[in-house]
Structure formats: structure tokens, C-alpha cells
Design an enzyme around this catalytic site. Structure first.
Site, mmCIF file in Angstrom:
data_model
loop_
_atom_site.group_PDB
_atom_site.id
_atom_site.type_symbol
_atom_site.label_atom_id
_atom_site.label_comp_id
_atom_site.label_asym_id
_atom_site.label_seq_id
_atom_site.Cartn_x
_atom_site.Cartn_y
_atom_site.Cartn_z
ATOM 1 N N LYS A 1 59.044 43.663 55.072
ATOM 2 C CA LYS A 1 57.562 42.839 55.530
ATOM 3 C C LYS A 1 58.022 41.710 56.095
ATOM 4 O O LYS A 1 59.379 41.136 55.928
ATOM 5 C CB LYS A 1 57.104 42.396 53.983
ATOM 6 C CG LYS A 1 55.815 41.787 54.031
ATOM 7 C CD LYS A 1 55.227 41.542 52.604
ATOM 8 C CE LYS A 1 53.863 40.878 53.024
ATOM 9 N NZ LYS A 1 53.310 40.841 51.498
ATOM 10 N N GLU B 1 43.489 44.093 37.627
ATOM 11 C CA GLU B 1 42.387 42.858 37.092
ATOM 12 C C GLU B 1 41.879 43.253 35.851
ATOM 13 O O GLU B 1 41.665 42.295 35.079
ATOM 14 C CB GLU B 1 41.519 42.796 38.299
ATOM 15 C CG GLU B 1 41.911 42.123 39.609
ATOM 16 C CD GLU B 1 42.527 43.232 40.562
ATOM 17 O OE1 GLU B 1 42.594 44.531 40.190
ATOM 18 O OE2 GLU B 1 42.904 42.712 41.643
ATOM 19 N N ARG C 1 36.198 43.514 39.694
ATOM 20 C CA ARG C 1 36.928 44.739 38.984
ATOM 21 C C ARG C 1 36.859 44.973 37.729
ATOM 22 O O ARG C 1 37.274 45.900 36.851
ATOM 23 C CB ARG C 1 38.127 44.677 39.646
ATOM 24 C CG ARG C 1 38.539 45.346 40.836
ATOM 25 C CD ARG C 1 38.673 46.903 40.874
ATOM 26 N NE ARG C 1 38.645 47.648 42.020
ATOM 27 C CZ ARG C 1 39.769 47.880 42.677
ATOM 28 N NH1 ARG C 1 40.665 47.697 42.369
ATOM 29 N NH2 ARG C 1 39.547 48.508 43.907
#
Lengths: 572, 572
Positions: free
Chosen positions: B244, B322, B350
Site C-alpha cells: 500500500k 457492520e 448495512r
């Protein structure tokens, strides 16, 4: 059945435990035969539950049931035997675990996949409070497909606590279990699994024990004792196989048909909407290759078994995966297919984000066939379908249709075939069959046009039948009113609404008052000078009981509507 | 950057491909520096994307991005390079995949976990239509925690089609990835995995290939070619590791801080609500052991890093889960703890079913701290927080609070400590700091009381600042009105509402018009004879752009409110 004490269970011999199991089975069978309820799922876990009550000390120890279709034996062993004949009746024993019913129920369930998350939360709280008790999560293999269970499994290592997961593997959810997880479990049962599968569980933070016969005390009791021992230092997954329907030959052979039982002889004047769904989709599919059907583990109760048999390549039961089913439909639609996603109203709540993010956000022609809308009765709080009009109304691009009877439902399905936007059709379980009528998107129907100054907008079979009943009554008093079949909540029929000159407006819907048809009409007629009264359910969770009684109690009271009409009539 | 053709990529030497990567990195870095956007996540997948464009033939072949934080290189290689400087600007290139932007984008994303379900739907449609192309789902390891991905994995065997899953493993979602899945992946990267892990994937219906260096063409190109070959007969999971932030030292060292970049210098008059959340929760937790905090992979952006450091045993980041986070909070609350679940408005969608079924159905004292409410701007449709007041309003037992500024937010958090029911507090990202005021549940605040016949109910910082602005303007014309800070949407402040005698009522909210504050006020004042005008967002998905411009365009237009006030004033 009499109540049984912990002491009795602890001191019983194996034959005595078996005798107790017979009593429990008999009580369940008799009660469910008269009250309705979940039969085969409960018959399968009798030995397991008795064994759990022997090895653990409830309610000091805690047990969380996933879904709750298997909690009857637990209820019978926790002081509720003498009341069990009130099962699913208003004010009686709930068909699901309920904290407010007994201290033996520590967590309410009804939807699938929540038990492990719940058990972990309870365990973590125990640790933080320096308390000392054990927690068992009893989870069927059908739920192991559900994303929520996986999210909880993933967090075992994060939460760093200890729970006992009992995987109650009977190869079924309501329908037979499907998918990759099922394949893995089958391998394990078949002995094809290896030491490395066990290692895999360990990486997730679980000690695996299995596979044990969950209907045999000689295997179960030592296994549970050993699991309890291991629980001192780690999370344990105990894999047991049970026979769904165990003890009743018919239930064992037909576990799917006997999963849930309806108490009464069928009302032959009322047909199931699901039957019409199956017929219409099969008809459409015969000449339209774009038609595909998707379900989440409820193919039969949604009426799609024949469709699945006729078009196996265009029919997908993805297991208890309501979210995945939604996204799958959205993606199928991006490629020009015509997906129909059939599901119960309350379970569609699970896919709320995907309806917004995937289906409506991309304005894709997915049709949601939403069964069991409105008050559904005996299953109670977790199964009422009274929020759908509200949570669907707020979503852009979504068309919402509410058929007044089965004929209109058929017409809407036919209409949907060439509709190129998201469409939700919501309907109750049963209703009146009729000839399919002409339906246009966004156009409501003037059912009774009168010269009266009162107009009623009624949604769906329940709303309209109440409106008709009230009309029949007041007509005897010389009062009349116009009835509109509000068959599209969205888009609202602006032309019709603008054209109506009645000063007095009533709305009736089998849905929560907040966010439904009433609010939409209020918004449309804002500042119009009209006098409006909304009838729908008040802001509460609606418990189990008789459907029409609950409707009356929670806001669809014919007498109150009658009163309102009379008042309006007097004011003219 | 210039547009690059498929032919150029196909015929380039490895050094030329590397050169192309440099150009892409430079373009991303420069554009994100000026427009804001996702930086490190995109820098990490440059080689992978170039390699994919070489091995596959887009848009004939299709690629679905999970979340979409890694789609910039794809956009630059699919004819959008010359327009890329308009990234995230109104009318410009979206920061997420968008079907209506390019035929190279086949599926819109923004929320996590949808890519595999979407890829499977596209693949199944391809099969049914007897078409022939390949489908790639590019999924970060952070998303592999999400239940939706697991549901899709589970259905690979049911759907019986072929897709290539690329697991882009950089050990991060926005925060470092956590949980059991992560442990398994780590083992595989460390070489500690065995042939049996590969067998496990096979049981799910996947052929596993890994682990390859996703930043090295010499590994990537042959791996992708081989994966494409295997795809003829089976689903393939290609596990690649990427760095990353690759290519920029600062991004490599600080991938979390550089995941998302804001374009402009900070407005020092506006503070982040998240900062106040962290401060207040830490203060409360210092003397109250019941306080626990839960996040779903966004601890830092929600302001809770310090809390997590100070109270590690009472702080849980469960990854992008979630739903699980909601149930966990409910269960913690059953045991007397006080959970605070911090989350962005759009992602809470969600957990809609769990808010109903687990938290509110059991009336448990969970506090939802809902950040990024209202229009959030540059991220567009999938990230606007404009539905929360609507989807929360319909839920029984839930109290909904909307602070007018950060001081009031602090006061609400303090109030929440001893509140024993579910509570949702929704707030925008940034706002005005002030001294905490006195707040009572269900009590609104009279901000400006006048003798005028016009009253404005304004919710939240956005609503109130618009009301104040309008008031400042009309005061010059000799017009005035009362302003109420509608800080509780539920329970509604019946006492205050009943006491107000103004005939003209205006509502202003940073939320969809359907189902929000306006509808609640309309319902309350039904048949009162008041003239009401609601301001909020019209029924549409709101694209990316400048926040205040979007607010104006979609329904919070100060000029229109001004006009309405003048009209009301003239009517008196």
C-alpha cells in the site's frame, strides 16, 4: 407437561433421560399440532437440550439460540412446561427466545446468524465484569452460511474471550442446506476431513470437536463435559449431528414439510400469494429467457419449488444470504437479465443497504417479491412485516406496488416483465384470488367513486378489506365514501390525487404509520386544506398473537375508522 | 496524463511497463494532491492493474472493484486519463467505478464486500446468454472479513460458473486488517499454510494460486496468464501481495494516514466531531467501567484512536463487519455495559436489520454515534449520509438526536451515559466548537423566539446555519421568524410543538425529504391549519461534488427558503 427441576435432570439415569425426551417430544407434538409452530427443528434437538441442561447450570450459564426454531425443549426445561399450551397465543409463550419471558432466555432472536455475535458480546461483558459463567451458542448448519456468523467467527481472535459454539448439523435450514460451507461440513461428517481442517478452526481461534451424534446421550454427555473442560482455556466448536424430526417417522421423512406447522384447517376462501408467484413466474419464464428467480433458503414457502424444478439453470437458492442474493440480482440485471428476488418482508431488512447501494443506486430492473408483509401473527416481534413500506419509501428509483388481491398481484408481475427499474411488490401471505386486472405503473384505482366528501386511500388486501367493511356498515347509516386502491405507493399517483376534491381523507395501511402511505399522502396534500386521518400501526414492536386482533390493537381498528368517518360526515 | 491504448500496453517491454507505472503514479499523486481522493490504496495496485490490462481485454472482459478505493489506475488506462484532473469534482471523474462514466466500469461500488457477488451475477448472466468473456473481481484483504464476501464464497458451488478473484493483500483495509481471516492469510503469506488450505478453497469451489508479488511484473504476468488459463475450467483465487502506497516513501510508511487525502488546507474555524467523540468517550470511560467502544475498521477517522490506546480491553475494532458490530453491542448491553458504536451514516445501512432486530427490538442502551451524516461531497452517491433520519425514524424504541454543534454533541454524549434505551446521534464531519449546553431527551431548543407568525424547525448544524443565514438576510427587510433547534427527531417534542402558535412552519434538514424531520412535523401538525413547507433533499441519489453546491442543488436552497419566508410574511 410438568415442570422438571435441574436436580431431576442431574440425577436421572440414561433411561430416565430418554423417558424425559419422550415426554418433551410428546408435549411439543401435541402443542404444535394445536397451536402451530416449529416442529421438526425442535424434535431434533431434544436430547441435545436435555444434555445441555445436565452439563450446564442455566440460567447462571447462558444459552443463545440462533434463529430460535429449536428453543422449545429449552422452554420446557426452564419452568415453562405448565404454560406451554399457550404457545404462540396472545399473551402466551412465545415461539422464540424472549428475555422478558424468562431469565433462562438471555437474548432474543428470530432472524438467522446472530447467535455467535451475541454470545461473544455476553462473554466479553462477563470478562470485563470479572464474572464466571459459561456461554453456549446453539447454531444450525443452515445459519453457518450466513455472513453475520462469519463476521463473528472472524472476530474470535479480536475479542479474546471464550464461548462454546454448538453446530447443530442436520443438513437443513428450512430447505436443505446448500453451498461451500455445507460441503466442508459434509466432508467432516463423512470422515473425509483431516487434521488440517481442525487446524483451520484453530487459526480462527477455535478448538474443534466433532462429529458426535446429537441424539445419543452416550456420545453427547461426555462430549459436552469435555467441551466444558476445554472452555476453560479456549473457544470450542462442538460439531453434533442431529436428525431433524427425530422420534416421529413422518417428521423424519418430511423434515421440510414439518419444519413449521400451521394450527388450523386451511381457509379455502383464501389462497396463498406464493402460489400465484410460482405460477406467474413459470409462465413468464416459459417465453422469456431473461427471467431468473433468486431465494434465500425459502424456496418452498415462497412458492417457487415448481419454478426451480422447471428452470433449474435460472433458479438460485443461495442459502440464508439475503445480502448476497440482492447483489447477485443487481449484477444479473446489469447484463440484461430480469431477476425476481422472493423473500419475506422482515428478512429483506437484512438487504437494506444492498437495495440502496446495488439495486437502486444503479437503477437496475430487479423485482422484489415481498411476501408475509403486514402483521404475520403467531411468530411475533421478529417476524412482523410492518416496516417495509417505510424503509422502501425512502429509496430513490424504487417503485413500490401493493396489490389489493391475488389477481392484481398477477397483473403486477406481468407488468414487471417489461419494466426497466427496481420494483418492490409487497403482499401478505394469503388473500383473495380474482381475475388479473389492468395495472399501470404509478396509477391507483378508483374502487368506489361516490359524491361524498370523504375519500379513503387504502393499501393492499388488508387496507382495502377494512375500508370495504367500514363502508358496508356506514352505508346503512346513509353515509358513503370513495375508496381508492392505493396500489402504488411510489411513484405516487399525482394525477389522481390532484383530481380528487374530497375534503376529508383517510389512509389505511397494514404497515407502521411512520414513513408509510399515510406520510406520503400527508406530504402530497400539505397545505391543501384537506382534513386527513391516518390509520396504520403505532410506533411499537408488535408481539405474537392473532393477526386480526393485533391489527385492531395496534392501529387498524375498524370501530375507530368508523368513528372517524362519522365525525367527518357530521362536519361536512 | 495521455490516454494509453491496449496495443501500447500489449507491446510494451517490462521496462516500458515500469515507465508507464511511473506515469500513472505521478498522475495519481498530483491529481489526488489537488482534488483529494484515495492515494495509498491506488498507488499499491498500479502494476497489478497494468498487468490486468495486458492479460485481459477490457471492456470485453469485465473487472469489478470491491469498494473502489483502488480503481484510479484502471480509470487512467481506460480512456479517462485526459479527464482525470476533474477527479471528484462536480461533473468530473468519480472517485469510484461508475457504469454511466465508462463502458470499462461494469458495476458501481463504494461499500465493501459486494464485488464477488457482483462478479458471480455477471458470470452467471454470461453463461445463460452463451457469451464468452472473463470476469475479474479485485478484492482487498480488508473486505475478506465482510460477511457479504463469505456469503458469495459460500455460493460458488451453487452458482456453478467461473470468475477470477484477485485477493489484493496489503494487510490493510483503511486500518490494518484484523481477525481470523487475516491470520489465515498471514499464514499463507508466511509459507506456514499447507496443501490442505488449498484443499479447503477447493471445497468451496475455488482453485487457489498464491502468493505472488503484486508489484512485480515478472511474477504477476505469468501468474495472471496461468490464472486465465485455469479459468477455462474453474473459479480461481489469485492471492497477490501489494505494498500500500508503493512508490512514495511517505505513503509506504504511513499507509493509513495517506489512504484518503483531503484536498484543501483545513478550515481552522471548523473542528471534527470525531475529535469530540474521542475526547468525551475517554472522559466518560475514565470513571465509568461500563463504557465500551466498537468500530468497524474505521477507528481513526471516527476519532477513537486515543480511546483504543487508553482502554484497549474496552475497545473493539471488528473489521468491516457492520452487522456483527451491532449485535455485539446489543449483547454487551444485555449485560449492563454501555456500548458506543461509532460508524459513518452510509455504512450503518448495512446494520439496518440488526438495529431493529437486536438493539431496538430488545430496547437495549446502545448508542450509535453516526458520523458523516448529510451530504458528504466528493465521494458521491455511495457515501452521502442522507438517508439515516428516514431509516432510523421508523424504528420503535429508538431515540434520535441531532446536535446543532460540537458542544451540543458533547452534551448529548454525556446525557447518553445514563440513558437506558437505544440512542442514535447523527452529525456531520465538521462543525463549530462551543461550550456544552444543557440537553434533555426529547426536548428541543428555542434558539430565537420572536413575535413573528413564522417558525422554522431546523435540524443539525447544516439546517440551523441555513436558518440563521436566511434570518440575517430577511431581518434587513424587517422580517423575522422563530428558530427551533430540532435536536430530537424522536421522541418528538410534543409539548413545544403544541405550545407554538405560529401559523407558518418551515422545516430544514440535511436529509432526504421522505421520512425525515419534515414528515414528522407534517404528521404532528396534521389538521392543525398550519401552513408548512419542508426543505430537505429530493428523492434522488446525490452525485459527487462540492458539499454546499450539492446542498443547494438538491433541496437546501437558501434563496428558495428566503422566498418562502417572504411569501409567508406577505400572507400573514
Amino acid at each position: 407437561m410438568r415442570n422438571v427441576s435441574k436436580h431431576e435432570i442431574d440425577s436421572a439415569s440414561i433411561p430416565q433421560l430418554k423417558q424425559l425426551c419422550e415426554e418433551i417430544r410428546s408435549e411439543i407434538f401435541c402443542t404444535v399440532s394445536s397451536c402451530g409452530g416449529h416442529l421438526s427443528s425442535n424434535l431434533g434437538v431434544v436430547e441435545l437440550t436435555v444434555a445441555l441442561h445436565r452439563v450446564f447450570d442455566f440460567p447462571h450459564d447462558k444459552i443463545v439460540f440462533d434463529v430460535g426454531h429449536q428453543c422449545y425443549p429449552h422452554k420446557l426445561l426452564s419452568g415453562r412446561a405448565e404454560n406451554f399450551h399457550t404457545l404462540r397465543k396472545a399473551g402466551g409463550i412465545s415461539g422464540f427466545p424472549k428475555r422478558n419471558e424468562s431469565i433462562y432466555d438471555c437474548y432474543d432472536t428470530g432472524h438467522a446468524g446472530t447467535a455467535l455475535s451475541a454470545a461473544l458480546g455476553i462473554a466479553k461483558a462477563r470478562d470485563l465484569k470479572h464474572e464466571n459463567f459459561e456461554i453456549v451458542a446453539l447454531i444450525g448448519d443452515g445459519s453457518f452460511n450466513n455472513g453475520l456468523i462469519f463476521e463473528a467467527l472472524n472476530s474470535l481472535r479480536i475479542l479474546n474471550t471464550r464461548v462454546l459454539i454448538i453446530l447443530n448439523d442436520n443438513g437443513m435450514s428450512i430447505s436443505p442446506t446448500v453451498g461451500g460451507t455445507h460441503e466442508v461440513l459434509k466432508d467432516m461428517k463423512d470422515g473425509a476431513a483431516s487434521i488440517d481442517d481442525v487446524r483451520l478452526f484453530e487459526r480462527f481461534g477455535l478448538s474443534y470437536m466433532g462429529v458426535f451424534n446429537g441424539n445419543d446421550f452416550n456420545e453427547l454427555l461426555p462430549a459436552l463435559e469435555q467441551a466444558k473442560e476445554r472452555l476453560n482455556s479456549q473457544n470450542v466448536l462442538l460439531h453434533v449431528c442431529t436428525k431433524k424430526g427425530q422420534g416421529y417417522a413422518f417428521c423424519e421423512h418430511e423434515p421440510q414439510e414439518t419444519h413449521g406447522i400451521s394450527p388450523h384447517a386451511k381457509d379455502i376462501t383464501r389462497k396463498e400469494y406464493s402460489h400465484a408467484l410460482g405460477e406467474e413466474l413459470s409462465l413468464l419464464a416459459a417465453t422469456d429467457e431473461r427471467i431468473v428467480a433468486v431465494t434465500a433458503a425459502m424456496t418452498d414457502s415462497l412458492g417457487l419449488r415448481d419454478f426451480f424444478n422447471s428452470y433449474p439453470e435460472r433458479a438460485f437458492d443461495v442459502g440464508i444470504c439475503e445480502e448476497h442474493a440482492s447483489v447477485l440480482c443487481a449484477a444479473l440485471a446489469t447484463q440484461g437479465l430480469k431477476p425476481y428476488y422472493a423473500i419475506y418482508s422482515t428478512f429483506l431488512q437484512r438487504a437494506f443497504d444492498e437495495i440502496i447501494h446495488d439495486v437502486c443506486g444503479q437503477d437496475l430492473p430487479v423485482t422484489f417479491c415481498i411476501d408475509r408483509a403486514g402483521i404475520t401473527g403467531a411468530d411475533g416481534e421478529t417476524h412482523q412485516g410492518v416496516f417495509d413500506l417505510s424503509y422502501l419509501s425512502l429509496i430513490p428509483n424504487l417503485t413500490i406496488a401493493i396489490p389489493k388481491d391475488i389477481g392484481e398481484f398477477r397483473a403486477m408481475l406481468r407488468l414487471s416483465q417489461n419494466y426497466s427499474h427496481p420494483l418492490a411488490i409487497r403482499y401478505p401471505r394469503a388473500g383473495i384470488e380474482s381475475a388479473p386486472n389492468h395495472v399501470e405503473i404509478g396509477k391507483c384505482e378508483l374502487l368506489h367513486s361516490t359524491l361524498s366528501d370523504i375519500i379513503v386511500f387504502a393499501a393492499g388486501e388488508t387496507g382495502i378489506s377494512i375500508a370495504e367493511n367500514v363502508r358496508n356498515k356506514v352505508q346503512k347509516e346513509g353515509i358513503d365514501f370513495t375508496i381508492v386502491n392505493a396500489r402504488f405507493l411510489k411513484p405516487i399517483d399525482a394525477e389522481l390525487l390532484l383530481s380528487r376534491k374530497e375534503k376529508y381523507v383517510i389512509t389505511i395501511e397494514d404497515n407502521a404509520l411512520i414513513g408509510g402511505l399515510g406520510d406520503a399522502i400527508n406530504r402530497f396534500y400539505l397545505n391543501s386544506g384537506k382534513i386527513i386521518c391516518n390509520f396504520g400501526y403505532r410506533d411499537a414492536f408488535i408481539p405474537h398473537g392473532d393477526i386480526s386482533l393485533l391489527q385492531t390493537q395496534y392501529g387498524l381498528n375498524e370501530d375507530k375508522i368508523l368513528e372517524c368517518i362519522r365525525k367527518f360526515y357530521a362536519c361536512r
